[in-house]
Structure formats: structure tokens, C-alpha cells
Design a protein around this motif. Structure first.
Motif, PDB file in Angstrom:
ATOM      1  N   VAL A   1      54.412 -67.544   3.016  1.00 46.13           N
ATOM      2  CA  VAL A   1      54.540 -66.118   3.148  1.00 46.13           C
ATOM      3  C   VAL A   1      54.550 -65.540   4.447  1.00 46.13           C
ATOM      4  N   ARG A   2      53.434 -65.861   5.324  1.00 43.45           N
ATOM      5  CA  ARG A   2      53.213 -65.363   6.494  1.00 43.45           C
ATOM      6  C   ARG A   2      54.646 -65.696   7.213  1.00 43.45           C
ATOM      7  N   GLN A   3      55.147 -66.979   7.142  1.00 42.48           N
ATOM      8  CA  GLN A   3      56.247 -67.376   7.808  1.00 42.48           C
ATOM      9  C   GLN A   3      57.420 -66.394   7.711  1.00 42.48           C
ATOM     10  N   VAL A   4      57.478 -66.034   6.328  1.00 41.65           N
ATOM     11  CA  VAL A   4      58.695 -64.985   5.771  1.00 41.65           C
ATOM     12  C   VAL A   4      58.554 -63.824   6.576  1.00 41.65           C
ATOM     13  N   CYS A   5      57.376 -63.381   6.791  1.00 38.42           N
ATOM     14  CA  CYS A   5      56.995 -62.052   7.716  1.00 38.42           C
ATOM     15  C   CYS A   5      57.183 -61.857   8.764  1.00 38.42           C
ATOM     16  N   GLU A   6      57.376 -63.156   9.521  1.00 43.41           N
ATOM     17  CA  GLU A   6      57.638 -63.136  10.903  1.00 43.41           C
ATOM     18  C   GLU A   6      59.184 -63.264  11.287  1.00 43.41           C
ATOM     19  N   THR A   7      59.788 -62.250  10.965  1.00 42.72           N
ATOM     20  CA  THR A   7      61.411 -62.020  11.049  1.00 42.72           C
ATOM     21  C   THR A   7      61.721 -60.915  11.535  1.00 42.72           C
ATOM     22  N   ASP A   8      62.844 -60.928  12.413  1.00 43.60           N
ATOM     23  CA  ASP A   8      63.463 -59.621  12.894  1.00 43.60           C
ATOM     24  C   ASP A   8      64.300 -58.997  11.925  1.00 43.60           C
ATOM     25  N   ASP A   9      64.629 -59.521  10.823  1.00 43.89           N
ATOM     26  CA  ASP A   9      65.309 -58.891   9.685  1.00 43.89           C
ATOM     27  C   ASP A   9      64.370 -57.874   9.056  1.00 43.89           C
ATOM     28  N   GLU A  10      64.409 -56.368   9.601  1.00 43.78           N
ATOM     29  CA  GLU A  10      63.517 -55.625   8.805  1.00 43.78           C
ATOM     30  C   GLU A  10      63.498 -55.377   7.165  1.00 43.78           C
ATOM     31  N   GLU A  11      64.959 -55.420   6.807  1.00 47.01           N
ATOM     32  CA  GLU A  11      65.044 -55.372   5.465  1.00 47.01           C
ATOM     33  C   GLU A  11      64.277 -56.401   4.606  1.00 47.01           C
ATOM     34  N   LEU A  12      64.472 -57.549   5.108  1.00 41.97           N
ATOM     35  CA  LEU A  12      63.610 -58.639   4.720  1.00 41.97           C
ATOM     36  C   LEU A  12      62.185 -58.704   5.153  1.00 41.97           C
TER      37      LEU A  12
ATOM     38  N   ALA B   1      60.452 -55.743   5.198  1.00 43.19           N
ATOM     39  CA  ALA B   1      59.984 -54.843   4.349  1.00 43.19           C
ATOM     40  C   ALA B   1      59.681 -55.433   2.993  1.00 43.19           C
ATOM     41  N   SER B   2      60.671 -56.260   2.427  1.00 39.45           N
ATOM     42  CA  SER B   2      60.190 -56.860   1.192  1.00 39.45           C
ATOM     43  C   SER B   2      59.208 -57.920   1.215  1.00 39.45           C
ATOM     44  N   ALA B   3      58.908 -58.653   2.386  1.00 39.04           N
ATOM     45  CA  ALA B   3      57.847 -59.632   2.528  1.00 39.04           C
ATOM     46  C   ALA B   3      56.443 -58.616   2.566  1.00 39.04           C
ATOM     47  N   HIS B   4      56.444 -57.543   3.267  1.00 35.61           N
ATOM     48  CA  HIS B   4      55.217 -56.830   3.279  1.00 35.61           C
ATOM     49  C   HIS B   4      54.920 -56.295   1.855  1.00 35.61           C
ATOM     50  N   ALA B   5      55.697 -56.069   1.008  1.00 41.99           N
ATOM     51  CA  ALA B   5      55.474 -55.319  -0.207  1.00 41.99           C
ATOM     52  C   ALA B   5      54.606 -56.530  -1.318  1.00 41.99           C
ATOM     53  N   VAL B   6      54.790 -57.829  -0.825  1.00 45.82           N
ATOM     54  CA  VAL B   6      54.077 -58.481  -1.550  1.00 45.82           C
ATOM     55  C   VAL B   6      52.986 -59.378  -0.823  1.00 45.82           C
ATOM     56  N   VAL B   7      52.997 -59.161   0.538  1.00 43.42           N
ATOM     57  CA  VAL B   7      52.197 -60.006   1.262  1.00 43.42           C
ATOM     58  C   VAL B   7      50.682 -59.649   1.229  1.00 43.42           C
ATOM     59  N   ALA B   8      50.446 -58.406   0.675  1.00 46.39           N
ATOM     60  CA  ALA B   8      48.806 -57.961   0.322  1.00 46.39           C
ATOM     61  C   ALA B   8      48.171 -58.668  -0.473  1.00 46.39           C
ATOM     62  N   ARG B   9      48.838 -59.211  -1.477  1.00 48.28           N
ATOM     63  CA  ARG B   9      48.345 -60.147  -2.569  1.00 48.28           C
ATOM     64  C   ARG B   9      47.960 -61.538  -1.964  1.00 48.28           C
ATOM     65  N   TRP B  10      48.303 -61.937  -1.116  1.00 47.17           N
ATOM     66  CA  TRP B  10      48.088 -63.153  -0.502  1.00 47.17           C
ATOM     67  C   TRP B  10      47.038 -63.179   0.830  1.00 47.17           C
ATOM     68  N   THR B  11      46.560 -61.986   0.984  1.00 47.82           N
ATOM     69  CA  THR B  11      45.802 -62.072   2.145  1.00 47.82           C
ATOM     70  C   THR B  11      44.192 -62.635   1.978  1.00 47.82           C
ATOM     71  N   PRO B  12      43.685 -62.840   0.654  1.00 45.82           N
ATOM     72  CA  PRO B  12      42.656 -63.287   0.655  1.00 45.82           C
ATOM     73  C   PRO B  12      42.906 -65.060   0.948  1.00 45.82           C
ATOM     74  N   TRP B  13      44.045 -65.610   0.874  1.00 48.83           N
ATOM     75  CA  TRP B  13      44.190 -67.118   1.088  1.00 48.83           C
ATOM     76  C   TRP B  13      44.759 -67.084   2.541  1.00 48.83           C
ATOM     77  N   ALA B  14      45.226 -65.771   3.205  1.00 53.16           N
ATOM     78  CA  ALA B  14      46.020 -66.134   4.442  1.00 53.16           C
ATOM     79  C   ALA B  14      45.477 -65.041   5.556  1.00 53.16           C
ATOM     80  N   PRO B  15      44.387 -64.933   5.923  1.00 52.02           N
ATOM     81  CA  PRO B  15      43.584 -63.876   6.683  1.00 52.02           C
ATOM     82  C   PRO B  15      44.413 -63.638   7.977  1.00 52.02           C
ATOM     83  N   GLY B  16      45.028 -64.583   8.569  1.00 44.20           N
ATOM     84  CA  GLY B  16      45.977 -64.265   9.604  1.00 44.20           C
ATOM     85  C   GLY B  16      47.185 -63.411   9.288  1.00 44.20           C
ATOM     86  N   VAL B  17      47.490 -63.307   8.110  1.00 46.69           N
ATOM     87  CA  VAL B  17      48.550 -62.618   7.789  1.00 46.69           C
ATOM     88  C   VAL B  17      48.602 -61.055   8.220  1.00 46.69           C
ATOM     89  N   CYS B  18      47.368 -60.599   8.384  1.00 43.86           N
ATOM     90  CA  CYS B  18      46.911 -59.317   8.453  1.00 43.86           C
ATOM     91  C   CYS B  18      47.440 -58.826  10.069  1.00 43.86           C
TER      92      CYS B  18
END
Length: 794
Positions: free
Chosen positions: A538-549, A551-568
Motif C-alpha cells: 500500500v505504501r508503494q502505491v502511495c508513492e506515485t506522481d499520479d495525484e488522483e491515484l 488521493a485514492s491511496a491516501h483515503a485507505v492508507v490510514a487503516r494500514w498505519t499500525p502495520w506500516a509506520p513508515g507510511v506516515c
């Protein structure tokens, strides 16, 4: 006026409290109706004249209330007073329906035991006038029905024959005939064994109706008694009479009620068919024939069936095999299939009847599948799709699955694939896997068919075999993006196989469609050991230059933060990068959502706020941009404040406090700091801690009177009134300390806290004193706020 307390008091003490309540209401200048409500709890002799006079008021709403109070007063007094009230109710003949309805609803609240046979003449006149009135409403009739049922339950076994007769007469009068009489659910309200008393009380009515072949009351009583009707042999005999001699509609209803007792159902079906063979067409009878009395089934598997009373001559009808068809002997199965084939091929029948016959053919074991298979190529779309759908439920799934999958290329793919999914449940993996592999190649069928093949492989095959087939579908050259996305979605259920991780890793850096498929998975969809590794995807998906994609990734990434602290870190970068004009909001929202649950996310949020607050102004009120960093701070604060809700969660309070203290160091962000800090105040903290927090908040408002008033208003709604005597004392001391400070912000907070507590206590003495002191505060704004609260309305 609230009468809950008066209703709860014992009879010997309610009068004194009612007089006191009426006196206080009059002294407050309350409406006459409020005073009358309290007076209605006085003894009848003391208040009856006033209540009777109120029933003659010129306004209909006042009369309606007065009638309800008069009846309630009589009901609390006893039988004799109730009889007088019923005699007065005869005046309702010329009233409007809203007034009449209110009076009858009040009568339903009177205990049924207070009614006697002496009340029957008055009740009869009241009911007749209510039903015959031109403006009689459903509410009025419903109240009459409720009263009738109440009296019927109460007096069916007490010997009050006149009341029982009135209740039955009224139910008949409301419904227009005994067939429509509704006796409610007597099985839920009668005491055990009381159903026999009710039957005896109603026997004259029941027998009078059966003599005229009117079985409406018999059916109504059987419905009302439910299972208890089985314990009344005489009622069961009356139901049998209704089956034999009632009209067709009556007899059909009676059959269902007569067959309800499971202990005698089998014998009764045999008795019924001996008297009327066409009764086998009734659903209640047919269920018994096809389930447990298959020895009686043969006459109904012939063509034509036994026509008669319940199956008029010439009516198209066939026995539809159900779950019990496996109990049938081969002779019966063959006969049923012949009849169904004739019905399916009869062009004179409606298409839906023929389609139902095809569906029933599929349920015949062994031979049904072959018979249905011939209809899959029918020119009639309805019949062809009915056949395809039916094939999915046959007992010959391995034989029909290949044919169903072959239809994935044609116009029937939608129906065929659904049927194939059902059939695949009963096919061995060794047979299923080759069939699915044939359907995965590009050009082997429609995209929808290939996606369904991937899904079936994932859920029907053993895990290693399924993983191999899904990976093959993903890696096929020239594969459709939707088919590859389906493989990604199915791969999350096969993460025990390493090749699935390779597939997902490739998808996380692939096309937008594939990355979106990766984001659809939730942490709870995966076993706990797989969540940290998937969070990295999921963090890999967030690291994109496509702002629309992004935004979609940010909308779901919060639920993954307990397992991927670096995503913050990715979220902080997206929030603070002023070059991003679209995806910063979704990144900030994700930080706010994750902060209460994850310490790393909370620290990341503080970092984002600090970075933005430190940012140099950019084009202040310019035509292109206007302080974008400040706008982002305001957005984050608004989201944090909104997440606090009506009462701040304990996990969120430290985040609010830390963010508020951070922003308080910046002159231009004091309003945002105050908004967060006021929501971070813990109303359950000790007196000293609570005063320290409020003092810190108040000093933040020096020179900001407008902001102080706004913050004080928020404080009053969030802290609320103290609970208990100890809490009230501590709150009083806190308000006094704030008022003594002398500053406007302290004083405004003191006013809001005093108002909340004073309203809850009814402005008891200490709080009135405190309010008077606040009205003498040195600050004019504080005095104005204190004067705005009124303890007693004129």
C-alpha cells in the motif's frame, strides 16, 4: 407538564403532590391546560366539574385533551367513577373525530378489570356513534379494536357476558363482517389454559355462524390462538367443517389452519384427499405429499391431474419437485418428468409457466439434467436462460459444467457463468482446473467470462493449484487489464503461496487499474501475519506522481498505519508539499484519521502542522494563491475538531492538546489553537487540573474578545452540567475561581459553566448567587452574558 412522577406515586399521596404541582404551574403563569393536567390527578369529586367544563371548550384541541384527562381521572378512581365518565362520553356523538379519537385512546389505557356488564349500554352507544360517524378515522377504529380485544381477553372467563358480547359485536362492526374480525395474538396474551375459557365464551357466536355456513369467526379465533388451537378438539372440528362446507376461499384458509398441528398433519392430509382429491393442489397439502406422504402422490403425477373444487377443470398445474424428490421412487420421478416436459413444450401456456417447468425438471435426480439440456438452445430467450440457470442446480454438475462454460462466448454468457459458478461447487478439482484454464486465454471468451474463471479458480481449487492458475491468468501476454485486476483481487486470498506476493508486488507498481485493485483490500480481510507485508505494498502505491491515484491511496492508507509506520512519512510529504494542489487534502485527512490510534501517526501530524505553520507566506491574498500553508493548517484543524464529535474520545484528547499547544506558539494560528484546546479539556479531571487547563485557554485570548466569546460558547456545550452533589460543589468552586480572575475570557467561561449547571439544578440558591456575582463582573461583556440568562420567565 411531565406526569411521570405523579403516575409513579401511590394513590394515598398523589393528591398532595398534584395540588402542589397545579399551584406551582399557576404561579409560573403556565397555560390553563398545564394546570388542568396536574389537577386531573386529584380525587374525582374535587376536580370533576372543572374537567367536565373543559370538555365544552370552544377549541377542539382543548376539548380532546380535556376528554383524555377526564377519562384518565375516572380510570384512576375506580369502577363507579368510570361508569359516570362513560355516560358523559355519550355526548361525543356530535363531536369531531379528533376529539372522539383522543377520548377512545384514553379509554384503552384504563385497566380492563374496571369495566363491568353495567358499562355495556354506554360502550355500545359510544362504539356505534364512532363507527357510524361520517368523519370516522382509522385511528378511532383502531382504538375501538384495541379496547374490544382488551375486554375480550380480560372477561372471556370472568362471567361478564355482556362485555364479551359487546367486544365481539364491535369487532364485527369495525370489520364489516366476521371474516374480517381481527382478534390479535391471543396466544401471546392469554394465560396458559385460558384459551379453553375463551372458546367456551365464544361458542354461541361460533355455532351461530356455522349454522349459516359463516366460518369467519372460527378462522379468526384459530389464527389468534396460533399453536394453542391444536389443544381444542372442538375448534379443530369446526375447522374441518369449514373445509367441507365453507366457500372456496374460506375452505382454503381453513385447510392451512387445520393442518398446522404437526402431530396430526399426515393423517389429516389423507383424510382431506379422501374427501376432496383436488386438495392436493393446495400448497400446504402438496408440501406433505412431496415430503413425507409420497404414497399418496401418484394420482397427482398423471395428466390430467385430479380436477375438482380446489383445482378447476382445465387449469394448468404440475407437481414441482422439491427437496423431498430424492425420496420418490423411480416410477414417480419418471412420471413427474413426463408431465413437466409436456408443460414446458406446451406453446399455449405462458412463458413464465413453461420456464418454471424447466426449472422443476432440473430438480429430478439422474434424468433431469439431460431433459433440461435440450432447452439451452431454444429460440425463446426466457426458456433458454431458464434452462441455463437450472443446469447450475442439477445433480450432474460434472456433465453440464463444460457446456455452461462453452456459453461464455455467446449472448447467454451472463446467465451461463452464474450457473457455472453454482455447478462448480460439485465438481472435483482435477476436472475443474483444465476447464477453467481453457477459458483464461485471450479470445477464449468475453472479459466477464475470463474474470469469472479466475474467481472460480481461486475459490474452488486447492490453494497451490489455485495460485498457479491465478498467476497464469495474470501473466498471460496480451491479457486484458480487468482480467489482471481480477487476478490481483483473488490473489489476496492465496497469500500463503509466495508466487502471489510476486504478483501483488508487480501490481503495486503497475498500471492504475492494478494499483487500484491492490488498494481495495482491508486489513481485516487478511490474516494478521500477512498485514505488515501487504501494508508495504500500500505504501508503494502511495508513492506515485499520479495525484488522483495518490488521493485514492491516501483515503485507505490510514487503516494500514499500525502495520506500516513508515507510511506516515509519505503522508507528511504529500500534505506539506505546496506544489501538490489536489492530493494534499486526502493525505492530511489520512493523518488525522490515524493519529488517535497510532503514536507514529500522531507525531507525523505534529510534524506536518509545524512545517506548515513555519512556512513563509506565499502570495498573500494574491490572484493565484493565498497562503496555501495556512489553508492547509486550517483544514487539518477543522478535521481534528470535527473528529472530536459531541464528546472527545480519550484517545483523541492528547492529540488535540498537543496540536493546540503547537499552534498556540504562532500568532496567526491562535484561533485554531483555541479551537483544539477547548475540545481537549477533560471535564472529568480534578478541580486543580481543570482550572489549570481553563486558565491556560483563557490567557490565550488576551486582546481577542470576539474569539473569547466564541470559545466560551463551545466550552459550555462540551463540558455540560455537573453530575451529583459533589460534582456540583466542585463546579461551583471552579466557576468562582474563574470569576475572581477578572479577565473577560475567564469571566465568559465562568458564565457558560454557571448557566449549564444552573439550568440542570433548576437554578438552586448557590447558582443564583453565583449568577448575581457574575452580573457585577468588571468586564461589560461578561455582565451582558450573565444578564442574558433568565432564571425565572415572566
Amino acid at each position: 407538564m411531565d406526569t411521570v412522577l405523579l403516575d409513579a406515586l401511590p394513590r394515598n399521596s398523589v393528591a398532595d403532590q398534584a395540588r402542589r404541582a397545579a399551584r406551582l404551574a399557576a404561579e409560573r403563569g403556565a397555560a390553563r391546560s398545564s394546570v388542568l393536567v396536574a389537577e386531573s390527578y386529584l380525587p374525582v369529586a374535587e376536580v370533576r366539574d372543572r374537567l367536565t367544563a373543559a370538555t365544552r371548550e370552544p377549541v377542539a384541541e382543548d376539548r380532546a385533551q380535556a376528554w383524555a384527562l377526564l377519562i384518565g381521572n375516572a380510570g384512576r378512581a375506580g369502577t363507579y367513577e368510570l361508569a359516570d365518565a362513560l355516560a358523559d362520553m355519550e355526548r361525543l356523538r356530535n363531536e369531531q373525530d379528533p376529539v372522539r379519537s383522543a377520548a377512545l385512546h384514553a379509554l384503552t389505557a384504563v385497566p380492563a378489570a374496571l369495566f363491568t356488564d353495567a358499562a355495556e349500554p354506554s360502550l355500545d352507544r359510544i362504539a356505534a356513534d364512532a363507527v357510524e360517524a361520517r368523519d370516522s378515522s382509522h385511528a378511532t377504529r383502531r382504538a375501538l379494536s384495541t379496547l374490544s380485544l382488551s375486554l375480550l381477553r380480560e372477561h372471556a372467563a370472568t362471567g361478564q357476558r355482556a362485555l364479551v358480547n359487546w367486544a365481539l359485536r364491535t369487532l364485527v362492526r369495525i370489520s364489516g363482517n366476521t371474516g374480517g374480525a381481527d382478534l390479535g395474538r391471543l396466544d401471546r396474551t392469554l394465560r396458559r389454559g385460558q384459551e379453553a375459557d375463551v372458546f367456551e365464551a365464544l361458542r354461541p357466536w361460533l355455532e351461530a355462524g356455522t349454522e349459516k355456513a359463516d366460518y369467519g369467526l372460527v378462522l379468526a379465533l384459530a389464527r389468534a390462538l396460533g399453536r394453542r388451537a391444536a389443544g381444542l378438539p372442538e375448534l379443530q372440528e369446526l375447522l374441518w367443517q369449514a373445509v367441507r362446507f365453507g366457500e372456496n376461499s374460506t375452505a382454503r384458509t381453513a385447510v392451512g389452519l387445520w393442518l398446522e398441528p404437526a402431530a396430526h398433519r399426515s393423517e389429516r392430509v389423507e383424510r382431506l384427499l379422501a374427501a376432496e382429491p383436488s386438495a392436493g393442489a393446495l400448497p400446504e397439502v402438496l408440501r406433505v405429499l412431496t415430503g413425507c406422504r409420497t404414497d399418496l402422490l401418484d394420482p397427482f403425477l398423471t395428466d390430467p391431474p385430479p380436477y375438482g373444487r380446489f383445482l378447476p377443470h382445465g387449469t394448468p398445474w404440475t407437481v414441482e419437485p422439491g427437496a423431498g424428490v430424492r425420496r420418490w421412487v423411480p416410477r414417480q420421478r419418471r412420471a413427474a418428468l413426463r408431465v413437466l416436459e409436456r408443460a414446458a413444450g406446451d406453446a399455449k401456456l405462458p412463458l413464465y409457466t413453461r420456464a418454471a417447468a424447466i426449472g422443476a425438471m432440473a430438480r429430478v435426480p439422474s434424468t433431469g439434467a439431460a431433459a433440461v439440456l435440450g432447452w439451452t438452445g431454444s429460440d425463446e430467450v426466457v426458456l433458454a436462460e431458464a434452462a441455463l440457470t437450472a443446469l447450475g442446480g442439477t445433480d450432474r454438475a460434472p456433465d453440464v459444467l463444460a457446456g455452461l462454460l462453452a456459453h461464455s462466448r455467446g449472448d447467454r454468457a451472463r446467465v451461463a457463468l452464474f450457473a457455472a459458478g453454482r455447478a462448480s461447487r460439485n465438481v472435483r478439482p482435477s476436472v475443474l482446473a483444465p476447464l477453467l484454464r481453457e477459458r483464461l486465454a485471450p479470445g477464449a471468451g468475453k472479459v466477464t467470462a475470463r474474470k469469472e474463471a479466475v474467481r472460480l479458480a481461486a475459490v474452488r481449487l486447492p490453494r497451490p493449484q489455485a495460485a498457479a492458475l491465478v498467476a497464469e491468468a495474470y501473466g498471460l501476454p496480451g491479457g486484458h487489464p480487468d482480467v489482471r485486476a481480477a487476478a490481483v483481487a483473488c490473489g489476496t486470498g492465496l497469500l500463503g503461496e509466495e508466487r502471489m506476493w510476486d504478483l501483488l508486488t508487480d501490481a503495486a507498481t503497475g498500471s492504475t487499474v492494478l494499483r487500484t485493485a491492490v488498494l481495495r483490500v482491508r486489513p481485516m480481510d487478511l490474516p494478521a501475519p500477512y498485514r505488515p507485508r501487504y501494508a508495504g505494498l500500500v505504501r508503494q502505491v502511495c508513492e506515485t506522481d499520479d495525484e488522483e491515484l495518490a488521493a485514492s491511496a491516501h483515503a485507505v492508507v490510514a487503516r494500514w498505519t499500525p502495520w506500516a509506520p513508515g507510511v506516515c512519512e509519505v503522508l507528511v510529504a504529500a500534505t506539506t508539499d505546496l506544489a501538490r494542489r489536489r492530493s494534499w487534502r486526502s493525505a492530511g485527512d489520512a493523518l488525522v484519521t490515524a493519529a488517535p490510534a497510532a503514536p507514529d501517526a500522531a507525531e507525523a501530524l505534529m510534524q506536518a502542522l509545524r512545517t506548515l505553520a513555519d512556512a513563509v507566506a506565499m502570495d498573500d491574498a494574491g490572484s493565484g494563491r493565498d497562503r496555501p500553508a495556512r489553508q492547509r493548517v486550517v483544514h487539518l484543524v477543522d478535521r481534528l475538531a470535527g473528529s472530536a464529535g459531541a464528546r472527545t474520545d480519550q484517545a483523541l484528547r492528547p492529540v488535540l492538546g498537543a496540536a493546540g499547544e503547537l499552534l498556540a506558539r504562532f500568532r496567526d494560528h491562535v484561533p485554531q489553537a483555541a479551537e483544539l484546546l477547548v475540545r481537549a479539556v477533560d471535564p472529568d479531571a480534578g478541580p486543580d487540573a481543570l482550572y489549570t487547563a481553563l486558565d491556560r485557554l483563557a490567557r490565550l485570548h488576551d486582546g481577542r474578545p470576539v474569539l473569547a466569546a466564541r470559545t466560551a460558547g463551545v466550552l459550555g456545550t462540551r463540558i455540560g452540567a455537573p453530575q451529583g452533589e459533589d460534582g456540583s460543589g466542585r463546579r461551583l468552586a471552579l466557576v468562582a475561581r474563574l470569576a475572581e480572575d477578572g479577565g473577560p475570557a475567564h469571566g465568559l467561561m465562568a458564565v457558560e459553566l454557571a448557566v449549564a449547571a444552573g439550568r440542570r439544578t433548576g437554578w438552586s440558591g448557590p447558582w443564583r448567587t453565583q449568577l448575581r456575582l457574575l452580573r457585577r463582573h468588571p468586564d461589560a461583556d461578561v455582565r451582558d452574558a450573565a444578564y442574558a440568562e433568565v432564571t425565572v420567565r415572566e
